[in-house]
Design an enzyme around this catalytic site. Structure first.
Site, PDB file in Angstrom:
ATOM      1  N   ASP A 293     -15.757  92.094  65.164  1.00  0.00           N
ATOM      2  CA  ASP A 293     -15.366  93.210  64.309  1.00  0.00           C
ATOM      3  C   ASP A 293     -14.959  92.757  62.914  1.00  0.00           C
ATOM      4  O   ASP A 293     -15.186  93.471  61.938  1.00  0.00           O
ATOM      5  CB  ASP A 293     -14.210  93.978  64.957  1.00  0.00           C
ATOM      6  CG  ASP A 293     -14.703  94.950  66.010  1.00  0.00           C
ATOM      7  OD1 ASP A 293     -15.768  94.690  66.591  1.00  0.00           O
ATOM      8  OD2 ASP A 293     -14.039  95.975  66.250  1.00  0.00           O
TER       9      ASP A 293
ATOM     10  N   LYS B 231     -14.783  95.098  71.667  1.00  0.00           N
ATOM     11  CA  LYS B 231     -15.513  96.046  72.512  1.00  0.00           C
ATOM     12  C   LYS B 231     -16.030  95.394  73.786  1.00  0.00           C
ATOM     13  O   LYS B 231     -16.505  96.078  74.687  1.00  0.00           O
ATOM     14  CB  LYS B 231     -16.687  96.661  71.732  1.00  0.00           C
ATOM     15  CG  LYS B 231     -16.295  97.260  70.398  1.00  0.00           C
ATOM     16  CD  LYS B 231     -15.104  98.178  70.509  1.00  0.00           C
ATOM     17  CE  LYS B 231     -14.502  98.502  69.159  1.00  0.00           C
ATOM     18  NZ  LYS B 231     -13.970  97.358  68.432  1.00  0.00           N
TER      19      LYS B 231
ATOM     20  N   GLU C 194     -14.525 100.949  62.312  1.00  0.00           N
ATOM     21  CA  GLU C 194     -13.144 100.571  62.042  1.00  0.00           C
ATOM     22  C   GLU C 194     -12.957 100.434  60.533  1.00  0.00           C
ATOM     23  O   GLU C 194     -13.854  99.969  59.841  1.00  0.00           O
ATOM     24  CB  GLU C 194     -12.805  99.227  62.697  1.00  0.00           C
ATOM     25  CG  GLU C 194     -12.402  99.339  64.132  1.00  0.00           C
ATOM     26  CD  GLU C 194     -11.832  98.045  64.673  1.00  0.00           C
ATOM     27  OE1 GLU C 194     -11.365  98.066  65.809  1.00  0.00           O
ATOM     28  OE2 GLU C 194     -11.862  97.016  63.980  1.00  0.00           O
TER      29      GLU C 194
ATOM     30  N   SER D 277      -8.669  99.636  62.529  1.00  0.00           N
ATOM     31  CA  SER D 277      -8.559  98.383  63.248  1.00  0.00           C
ATOM     32  C   SER D 277      -7.190  98.269  63.893  1.00  0.00           C
ATOM     33  O   SER D 277      -6.203  98.827  63.415  1.00  0.00           O
ATOM     34  CB  SER D 277      -8.767  97.216  62.283  1.00  0.00           C
ATOM     35  OG  SER D 277      -8.365  96.007  62.861  1.00  0.00           O
TER      36      SER D 277
ATOM     37  N   CYS E 202      -8.261  87.137  67.402  1.00  0.00           N
ATOM     38  CA  CYS E 202      -7.327  87.133  66.269  1.00  0.00           C
ATOM     39  C   CYS E 202      -5.902  87.413  66.729  1.00  0.00           C
ATOM     40  O   CYS E 202      -5.663  88.297  67.541  1.00  0.00           O
ATOM     41  CB  CYS E 202      -7.782  88.136  65.216  1.00  0.00           C
ATOM     42  SG  CYS E 202      -9.395  87.703  64.506  1.00  0.00           S
TER      43      CYS E 202
END
Length: 552
Positions: A78, A121, A442, A468, A191
């Site tokens: 992402d 996802k 996002e 996000s 992250c």
């Protein structure tokens, strides 16, 4: 065994010959076949190391007397897809992942499954597949990235997005921006804040589909590999026990996950993914449960982006099980819910301890008496909108201001970077929903730009798209119905007053009904911006955000 259909009896001699072509022995063909689906790729830092995790899982399967059979899954990063057309594919990839796992598991007759996801996802896509397949299944993620560090300050991916906003505002030069981008993400793993990937990996523990530690053991730790071996062994045991997801993914499991979500302050994206997983499990899910549990479960953790702590700090404090034990006196957990361990959830958290009350606050000293997420309703979102309440500054919990209307994320970003957004504004970004996007991008770039420019305590954002997990501030997403489906957000005009009352759960467009009726008569839905390929099919089939953006 289910795998007998692909390996037992004289009629399956051709099948066995193909297994033998890949090195399997007659002895192995008498054992349970365990599908091991890994999202390993060189596209995603959260997945870059999954080959090591997968090897450990396969070792565990073999130690328990099973035969691991590995196959791959796609996965979108992402962060890399953010802010351009690639982000349209992120949420949409969830359905491809679920479908491909289903296809491989059934086509090859697996007896059980180990799912190895890590990022946004991929986790919910695999959970949807596990629920749909209803084969004995267990999850082991790749684990969180360690936080970065610069001049004694902890950093994460969100720090870089916000640094771009500071750069655009003239608060940071080229050298300063390079310093931040080079230090923020020190290595492999998802992250490091309570963003979507780590949110879903933590919720997987509460759902009962992952072993304790799944959501918080750092990616670089040897404990992560030990957990992977245990998951592999446990997969074989689950096949022998007949422990299937329908016994784990019950209504109680989803309530347990939502209760944890409130205490942790998880990503708003969990309000998309939990309904989608519940749909596959045949479990009713109503967004009103979010507000119900938010009223009962205080927010105990402020992990990035809400605060300075990161997932490694949560792990050292005791992890998910310590949080669950902390909230257990509230009576919101069903401790008798079954888990992939073969034990109840209460048995899993019974021995957990909170080693750091600064990271996991006790019930007597929460960050707020209400949970991390809130569903807002009103004429602007009659079927609901989602805000990460725990990441909203107190000054913005109640706000009224003029609408600044943009028909795409790109137009909004350009206006923000140009300095066209003023204190008090309510930025409205529409035609970015599941159907209108398509793909419900996002929007970390606009929210981070606003934060980086120092406006996060003065400007709100509202969208039929999504934000996000790294977003902070008064960012309200998932507005349903979306503009492309005729939702009221499509009728908002520049300068209209919008009233936001997060504590009361209210989101109202302050325009009279006669004016709105006249606007509706004139409204024409813009033509789709994608007309071919997967996204065009997705746009035709996808439901609204309040239903989890599932395909129908």
């Amino acid at each position: 065994m289910r795998s007998d259909a692909v390996k037992s009896g004289p009629e399956r001699a051709p099948h066995r010959s193909l297994w033998k072509a890949m090195g399997l022995t007659n002895e192995e063909l008498t054992r349970p076949l365990i599908g091991v689906v890994s999202a390993k790729s060189e596209c995603v830092p959260g997945h870059a190391h999954l080959d090591a995790v997968t090897r450990a899982v396969k070792d565990g399967v073999r130690m328990a007397g099973g035969v691991p059979v590995e196959f791959p899954s796609i996965g979108v990063c992402d962060g890399i897809a953010m802010g351009h057309v690639g982000m349209k594919y992120s949420l949409a990839s969830r359905e491809l992942i679920a479908d491909s796992c289903e296809s491989m598991a059934i086509a090859h007759g697996f007896d059980g499954m180990v799912f190895i996801p890590n990022c946004d996802k991929i986790v919910p896509g695999m959970l949807m597949a596990a629920a749909r397949l209803n084969l004995p299944a267990i999850f082991v993620s790749g684990g969180p990235m360690l936080a970065g560090s610069l001049h004694g300050r902890a950093l994460d991916l969100n720090s870089v997005f916000e640094a771009v906003g500071a750069y655009k505002a003239g608060k940071l030069d080229d050298a300063g921006l390079d310093e931040v981008e080079s230090a923020a993400c020190p290595g492999c793993g998802s992250c490091s804040g309570m963003f979507t990937a780590n949110s879903m990996n933590c919720l997987t523990e509460a759902l009962g589909m992952g072993l304790p530690g799944n959501g918080t053991i750092p990616a670089v730790s040897g404990a992560r590999l030990r957990l992977a071996k245990q998951a592999g062994m446990r997969a074989v045991e689950m096949v022998r026990e007949g422990l299937t997801p329908d016994r784990i993914l019950t209504p109680a499991a989803f309530r347990n996950a939502l209760a944890l979500d409130m205490a942790l302050g998880c990503s708003t994206n969990s309000a998309l993914h939990l309904p989608a997983i519940a749909h596959e499990a045949g479990v009713p899910f109503d967004l009103t449960m979010i507000n119900e549990l938010s009223a009962r479960v205080p927010n105990l953790c402020h992990l990035a982006p809400a605060g300075a702590h990161h997932v490694q700090d949560l792990h050292e404090a005791g992890g998910v099980m310590a949080v669950l034990r902390e909230i257990s006196p509230l009576g919101v957990l069903d401790g008798e819910a079954m888990t992939c361990t073969g034990k109840t959830l209460a048995a899993c958290y019974a021995g957990a301890q909170n080693h750091d009350p600064q990271v996991i606050r006790p019930l007597s000293d929460p960050y707020s008496p209400t949970g991390g997420l809130m569903v807002l309703r009103g004429n602007l979102a009659p079927r609901g909108a989602i805000v990460k309440r725990s990441a909203v500054a107190p000054e913005m919990l109640v706000h009224e201001g003029p609408a600044r209307v943009f028909d795409s994320e790109d137009a909004a970003i350009a206006a923000i970077y140009a300095g066209a957004i003023r204190p008090g504004d309510v930025v409205v970004i529409r035609y970015e929903g599941p159907k209108g996007g398509p793909g419900m991008r996002e929007m970390l770039s606009p929210t981070s730009a606003i934060c980086g420019m120092g406006l996060d305590k003065e400007v709100a954002l509202i969208t039929d798209g999504r934000f996000s997990g790294a977003t902070r501030g008064a960012a309200i997403g998932h507005v349903s119905p979306e503009a492309a489906s005729g939702g009221l957000i499509g009728l908002v005009e520049e300068g209209d007053r919008i009233a936001i009352d997060i504590p009361s759960g209210s989101l109202e467009l302050l325009v009279d009904e006669a004016t709105l009726a006249a606007r509706r008569e004139r409204w024409v839905c813009p033509p789709p911006n994608v007309t071919r390929g997967y996204l065009a099919r997705y746009a035709r089939m996808v439901s609204s955000a309040d239903e989890g953006a599932i395909l129908k």
